[in-house]
Design an enzyme around this catalytic site. Structure first.
Site, PDB file in Angstrom:
ATOM      1  N   GLY A 168       0.795  -1.216   0.167  1.00 14.51           N
ATOM      2  CA  GLY A 168      -0.006  -0.014  -0.079  1.00 14.51           C
ATOM      3  C   GLY A 168       0.746   1.261  -0.052  1.00 14.51           C
ATOM      4  O   GLY A 168       1.655   1.403  -0.970  1.00 14.51           O
TER       5      GLY A 168
ATOM      6  N   ALA B  13      -9.995  -1.972  -5.980  1.00  9.53           N
ATOM      7  CA  ALA B  13      -9.554  -2.476  -7.127  1.00  9.53           C
ATOM      8  C   ALA B  13      -7.898  -1.981  -7.355  1.00  9.53           C
ATOM      9  O   ALA B  13      -7.359  -1.988  -8.549  1.00  9.53           O
ATOM     10  CB  ALA B  13     -10.270  -2.073  -8.383  1.00  9.53           C
ATOM     11  N   ALA B  14      -7.383  -1.214  -6.570  1.00  8.65           N
ATOM     12  CA  ALA B  14      -5.837  -0.954  -6.861  1.00  8.65           C
ATOM     13  C   ALA B  14      -4.937  -1.984  -6.903  1.00  8.65           C
ATOM     14  O   ALA B  14      -4.198  -2.020  -7.700  1.00  8.65           O
ATOM     15  CB  ALA B  14      -5.349  -0.090  -5.433  1.00  8.65           C
ATOM     16  N   GLY B  15      -5.280  -3.056  -6.294  1.00 11.37           N
ATOM     17  CA  GLY B  15      -4.426  -4.520  -6.404  1.00 11.37           C
ATOM     18  C   GLY B  15      -4.778  -5.045  -7.739  1.00 11.37           C
ATOM     19  O   GLY B  15      -3.946  -5.616  -8.429  1.00 11.37           O
ATOM     20  N   ASP B  16      -5.928  -4.652  -8.404  1.00  6.51           N
ATOM     21  CA  ASP B  16      -6.363  -5.513  -9.678  1.00  6.51           C
ATOM     22  C   ASP B  16      -5.477  -4.537 -10.681  1.00  6.51           C
ATOM     23  O   ASP B  16      -5.022  -5.234 -11.695  1.00  6.51           O
ATOM     24  CB  ASP B  16      -7.843  -5.359  -9.838  1.00  6.51           C
ATOM     25  CG  ASP B  16      -8.466  -5.972  -8.566  1.00  6.51           C
ATOM     26  OD1 ASP B  16      -7.759  -7.123  -8.164  1.00  6.51           O
ATOM     27  OD2 ASP B  16      -9.721  -5.806  -8.275  1.00  6.51           O
TER      28      ASP B  16
ATOM     29  N   SER C 108     -12.319   2.983 -11.956  1.00  5.18           N
ATOM     30  CA  SER C 108     -11.178   3.614 -11.493  1.00  5.18           C
ATOM     31  C   SER C 108     -10.066   3.385 -12.290  1.00  5.18           C
ATOM     32  O   SER C 108      -8.997   3.939 -12.055  1.00  5.18           O
ATOM     33  CB  SER C 108     -10.848   3.445 -10.014  1.00  5.18           C
ATOM     34  OG  SER C 108     -10.377   2.172  -9.795  1.00  5.18           O
TER      35      SER C 108
HETATM   36  O1  RIB Z   1     -10.461  -5.952  -5.897  1.00  3.85           O
HETATM   37  C1  RIB Z   1     -11.715  -5.500  -5.722  1.00  3.85           C
HETATM   38  C2  RIB Z   1     -12.827  -6.106  -5.925  1.00  3.85           C
HETATM   39  O2  RIB Z   1     -12.972  -7.222  -5.077  1.00  3.85           O
HETATM   40  C3  RIB Z   1     -14.174  -5.768  -6.171  1.00  3.85           C
HETATM   41  O3  RIB Z   1     -14.593  -5.194  -7.396  1.00  3.85           O
HETATM   42  C4  RIB Z   1     -15.137  -6.653  -5.436  1.00  3.85           C
HETATM   43  O4  RIB Z   1     -16.123  -6.950  -6.519  1.00  3.85           O
HETATM   44  C5  RIB Z   1     -14.114  -7.633  -4.891  1.00  3.85           C
HETATM   45  O5  RIB Z   1     -14.351  -8.944  -5.628  1.00  3.85           O
END
Ligand code: RIB
Length: 307
Positions: A222, A249-252, A291
């Protein structure tokens, strides 16, 4: 397709509050919105927005949410031929609470995500033959993730596991089958059995994960940046200072950009910088897929920060 993502697809129901509720407490917020989410879906959209061809393998339910989620993915440029509509269950739903500081708590009803089976990995294995990178998370059954990892290996794909949602006791075979694991502090703590909360403990966690059989480890910390470790090298990447609106969704975003960098032949060090830039941009906006940065915003911050 350059990248294939396996995993969960959700509709996010988001409530914004001044502070996160404690156990048993109700906090009244001011704003509600729903948005397309799910870790794997977010990662696939992050990749598509950076201009890289991507396929998603997963499931939605036979409900209205499922149709909305599919349309959204398709409009974002994600190849959805590997996404099955299951008429016998509901789509995944995430109930998300976000506070003034941008921190969040998330509870999911997995629905169709829980029914993504090994048969689907077999059915869509053809997608992997043209792919360089496979990205997976843990929002679908573990047996399916393991099957995807085996298939990725058989196709000589570079395999990244984002071990989220946090889980302990992953099978040894999974650790050995993947090329890179990317836990955050909470996930790393669960995997190694001690608290990971900074660079020193991240280094210790990376050592444990190498012992378990993973070749490359990135622990995301983070606001403290990211710690990376390979067989030959270890280093820390500084965080980028931004105004935080919402960390969902920062990790995504991080994992998506990381996968794009690796698929384009970048080094691990450069790939972590790409992930850091995408993650930083994602926290400056509300929502999950809403985002995720487009290529122009991404290139601009990358150039400002690292070139
Ligand atoms: O990483 C964020 C996601 O985690 C969200 O979009 C939610 O759906 C959860 O799965």
């Amino acid at each position: 397709m350059t990248i294939v993502v396996f995993g969960s697809i959700n509709l996010d129901l988001v409530v914004e509050v001044s502070r996160l509720p404690s156990k048993g407490e109700t906090v009244i917020g001011n704003r509600f919105f729903s948005a397309a989410g799910g870790k794997a879906a977010n990662q696939a959209v992050a990749i598509a927005k950076l201009g890289t061809p991507v396929s998603l393998v997963g499931q939605v339910g036979g409900d209205r949410f499922g149709q909305t989620l599919l349309e959204n993915l398709s409009n974002a440029g994600v190849n959805i031929e590997g996404v099955t509509v299951n008429p016998h269950t509901h789509s995944g739903v995430a109930s998300i609470v976000v506070d003034e500081k941008g921190d969040n708590t998330i509870a999911c009803a997995a629905g169709a995500n829980n029914l993504v089976r090994e048969e689907e990995v077999k059915k869509f294995r053809g997608l992997l033959s043209q792919s360089k990178v496979v990205l997976m998370e843990l929002g679908i059954p573990l047996a399916t993730v393991l099957a995807a990892a085996r298939e990725a290996r058989a196709n000589n794909c570079f395999t990244i596991l984002d071990p989220a949602p946090a889980m302990s006791n992953l099978p040894d075979e999974l650790y050995r089958a993947i090329d890179l694991i990317t836990p955050n502090e909470i996930e790393a703590s669960q995997l190694v059995g001690f608290t990971v909360d900074g660079v020193t403990t991240a280094r210790q966690a990376a050592f444990c994960l190498h012992q378990m059989g993973v070749k490359n480890v990135i622990v995301t910390l983070g606001s403290q940046g990211a710690f990376c470790s390979s067989a030959t090298d270890s280093f820390w990447v500084e965080p980028i200072s931004v105004s935080v609106v919402d960390t969902v969704a920062a990790g995504d975003a991080f994992n998506g950009a990381l996968a794009v960098a690796i698929a384009s032949g970048k080094s691990l060090a450069e790939a972590v910088r790409w992930g850091t830039v995408a993650g930083a941009l994602a926290v400056t906006k509300n929502g999950a897929q809403t985002s995720l940065p487009n290529l122009d915003r991404f290139k601009q911050l990358l150039a400002q920060t690292f070139l």
